[in-house]
Design an enzyme around this catalytic site. Structure first.
Site, short mmCIF file in Angstrom:
data_model
loop_
_atom_site.label_atom_id
_atom_site.label_comp_id
_atom_site.label_asym_id
_atom_site.label_seq_id
_atom_site.Cartn_x
_atom_site.Cartn_y
_atom_site.Cartn_z
N ASP A 197 4.07 2.70 -4.61
CA ASP A 197 2.77 3.38 -5.30
C ASP A 197 2.59 2.65 -6.57
O ASP A 197 3.49 2.35 -7.58
CB ASP A 197 3.20 5.02 -5.73
CG ASP A 197 2.11 5.73 -6.41
OD1 ASP A 197 1.29 5.10 -7.10
OD2 ASP A 197 2.30 6.94 -6.33
N ASP B 123 0.96 -1.36 0.05
CA ASP B 123 0.01 0.10 -0.19
C ASP B 123 0.92 1.29 -0.09
O ASP B 123 2.15 1.12 0.26
CB ASP B 123 -1.08 -0.16 1.20
CG ASP B 123 -2.09 0.86 0.99
OD1 ASP B 123 -3.10 0.19 0.99
OD2 ASP B 123 -1.91 1.91 1.15
N THR C 144 -16.95 1.39 2.54
CA THR C 144 -15.48 1.11 3.07
C THR C 144 -15.13 2.80 3.32
O THR C 144 -16.00 3.63 2.95
CB THR C 144 -14.60 0.96 1.87
OG1 THR C 144 -14.60 1.78 0.69
CG2 THR C 144 -15.02 -0.61 1.19
N TYR D 227 -12.92 7.91 -13.45
CA TYR D 227 -12.76 6.57 -12.86
C TYR D 227 -13.43 5.58 -13.76
O TYR D 227 -12.83 4.40 -13.85
CB TYR D 227 -13.67 6.87 -11.49
CG TYR D 227 -13.60 5.74 -10.58
CD1 TYR D 227 -12.85 5.27 -9.77
CD2 TYR D 227 -14.97 4.93 -10.65
CE1 TYR D 227 -12.91 4.07 -8.82
CE2 TYR D 227 -15.10 4.00 -9.40
CZ TYR D 227 -13.95 3.52 -8.92
OH TYR D 227 -14.05 2.58 -7.70
N1 LIG Z 1 -15.92 0.76 -1.98
C1 LIG Z 1 -16.63 0.67 -3.11
O1 LIG Z 1 -17.98 0.80 -3.14
C2 LIG Z 1 -16.10 0.45 -4.54
C3 LIG Z 1 -16.95 -0.02 -5.52
C4 LIG Z 1 -16.17 -0.38 -6.86
C5 LIG Z 1 -15.04 -0.54 -6.79
N2 LIG Z 1 -14.18 -0.37 -5.71
C6 LIG Z 1 -12.69 -0.42 -6.01
O2 LIG Z 1 -12.33 -1.25 -5.13
C7 LIG Z 1 -10.90 -0.97 -4.75
C8 LIG Z 1 -10.89 -0.86 -3.23
O3 LIG Z 1 -11.56 0.29 -2.71
P1 LIG Z 1 -11.98 0.53 -1.37
O4 LIG Z 1 -13.17 1.20 -1.35
O5 LIG Z 1 -11.28 -0.44 -0.21
O6 LIG Z 1 -10.82 2.07 -1.21
P2 LIG Z 1 -10.13 2.52 0.14
O7 LIG Z 1 -9.99 3.88 -0.14
O8 LIG Z 1 -10.87 2.13 1.53
O9 LIG Z 1 -8.83 1.72 0.07
C9 LIG Z 1 -7.90 1.73 -1.17
C10 LIG Z 1 -6.59 1.65 -0.50
O10 LIG Z 1 -5.59 1.91 -1.77
C11 LIG Z 1 -4.45 2.56 -1.45
N3 LIG Z 1 -3.82 3.20 -2.42
C12 LIG Z 1 -4.57 4.25 -3.13
N4 LIG Z 1 -3.80 4.71 -4.07
C13 LIG Z 1 -2.63 3.78 -4.18
C14 LIG Z 1 -1.24 3.95 -4.83
N5 LIG Z 1 -1.28 4.81 -5.98
N6 LIG Z 1 -0.37 2.96 -4.87
C15 LIG Z 1 -0.53 1.95 -3.52
N7 LIG Z 1 -1.79 2.10 -3.07
C16 LIG Z 1 -2.71 2.95 -3.36
C17 LIG Z 1 -4.97 3.33 -0.39
O11 LIG Z 1 -3.80 3.84 0.49
C18 LIG Z 1 -6.02 2.64 0.47
O12 LIG Z 1 -5.20 2.01 1.54
C19 LIG Z 1 -10.51 0.29 -5.37
O13 LIG Z 1 -9.87 -0.26 -6.74
C20 LIG Z 1 -12.02 0.62 -5.83
O14 LIG Z 1 -11.85 1.72 -6.90
C21 LIG Z 1 -14.69 0.19 -4.59
#
Ligand SMILES: NC(=O)c1ccc[n+]([C@@H]2O[C@H](COP(=O)([O-])OP(=O)(O)OC[C@H]3O[C@@H](n4cnc5c(N)ncnc54)[C@H](O)[C@@H]3O)[C@@H](O)[C@H]2O)c1
Length: 260
Positions: A62, A40, A190, A155
């Site tokens: 990253d 992360d 989340t 996105y």
């Molecule tokens: N939560 C939802 O409803 C939802 C819906 C559709 C898709 N998603 C996808 O699921 C995945 C996880 O989402 P989430 O809701 O758990 O988000 P979140 O914000 O809770 O967690 C995302 C994590 O990714 C890390 N991160 C962000 N950019 C980064 C980078 N450049 N390099 C390394 N780490 C990085 C952040 O530090 C964080 O720990 C994402 O790809 C998101 O697009 C989520």
């Protein structure tokens, strides 16, 4: 108690493991007995998760940086002796703005984290897996990549591209024993969606009413789908995007489901 998915001892990397879906995925896989490496960009949160799950290795990086992603491969080879699975969860949400209000540098940043990050992470993992001629990759897409949405101009298109990338890479790698699939979550509770609710960008009640299952999803429900796609239970599945969305994409009506 573990399931019978056969993930015990499997060597798995989770990106975005410090929060939300990635965190819950790492927790589930650790509880199934997988050998975990976590990545992360949030060092402090990642340290705490690695501690909690007794991960074999973890590193801050990253996903838009090629060297950071390639380091995943190095860690897989040196710390766990290979790689059986990758769940690529690292991601950021959209700014939610009309096309003419978007700053193109911000647009590029979201596209880069979403698409470039997915490509670099999957490619780095596959480099190790293709040598072994085995492995399973799960990339996180989104229902925003499957349906049209106003004010989601970075996105949504980038997530659609993640799903197409998944198809293309499946066509290229499956004959060499490496499967790759994507998951398209609907609205999952989340920190990412909590921020959108707090900022008034999404309305939880409207979402629940529009969802055939009548509620937002939980990170563990996405994690379980990843566990299935990593396991041999999905041995003949590659190149698909699986919606985990309570029926959101299936519903084609207007307004709340209950009024139809
Ligand atoms: N939560 C939802 O409803 C939802 C819906 C559709 C898709 N998603 C996808 O699921 C995945 C996880 O989402 P989430 O809701 O758990 O988000 P979140 O914000 O809770 O967690 C995302 C994590 O990714 C890390 N991160 C962000 N950019 C980064 C980078 N450049 N390099 C390394 N780490 C990085 C952040 O530090 C964080 O720990 C994402 O790809 C998101 O697009 C989520």
């Amino acid at each position: 108690m573990t399931s019978d998915l056969g993930l015990a001892g499997k060597r798995i990397i989770v990106t975005g493991a410090a929060s939300g879906i990635g965190l819950e995925t790492a927790r589930l896989l650790a509880s199934e007995g997988a050998v975990m490496v976590l990545m992360d960009r949030d060092q402090r949160a990642l340290d705490a998760v690695a501690d909690e799950l007794r991960a074999v290795a973890h590193f801050c990086g990253d996903v838009t940086c090629e060297a950071d992603c390639e380091h995943m491969g190095t860690v897989a080879r040196t710390a766990i002796g290979g790689l059986d699975g990758l769940v690529h969860c690292a991601g950021v949400s959209d700014r939610v703005a009309r096309a003419f209000d978007i700053d193109i540098d911000e647009w590029q940043r979201i596209v880069d984290v979403t698409l470039r990050g997915a490509f670099l992470a999957c490619r780095a993992a596959a480099r190790v897996m293709l040598e072994q001629k085995s492995g399973s990759i799960v990339a996180l897409s989104s229902i925003r990549g499957l349906i049209g949405s106003p004010r989601r101009h970075a996105y949504g298109p980038a997530k659609a591209a993640v799903s197409m990338m998944t198809k293309n890479l499946a066509c290229e790698w499956s004959l060499s024993g490496v499967r790759i699939n994507a998951i398209a979550p609907g609205f999952i509770r989340t920190p990412m969606t909590d921020r959108l609710v707090e900022d008034g960008k999404i309305d939880e009640k409207i979402l629940a009413d529009r969802t055939p299952m009548g509620r937002m999803g939980l990170p563990i429900e996405v994690a379980r789908a990843s566990a299935f796609l990593l396991s041999d239970w999905s041995s003949y599945i590659t190149g698909v995007t699986l919606p985990v969305d309570g029926g959101w994409v299936a519903y084609g009506g207007a307004g709340p489901v209950a009024t139809h």
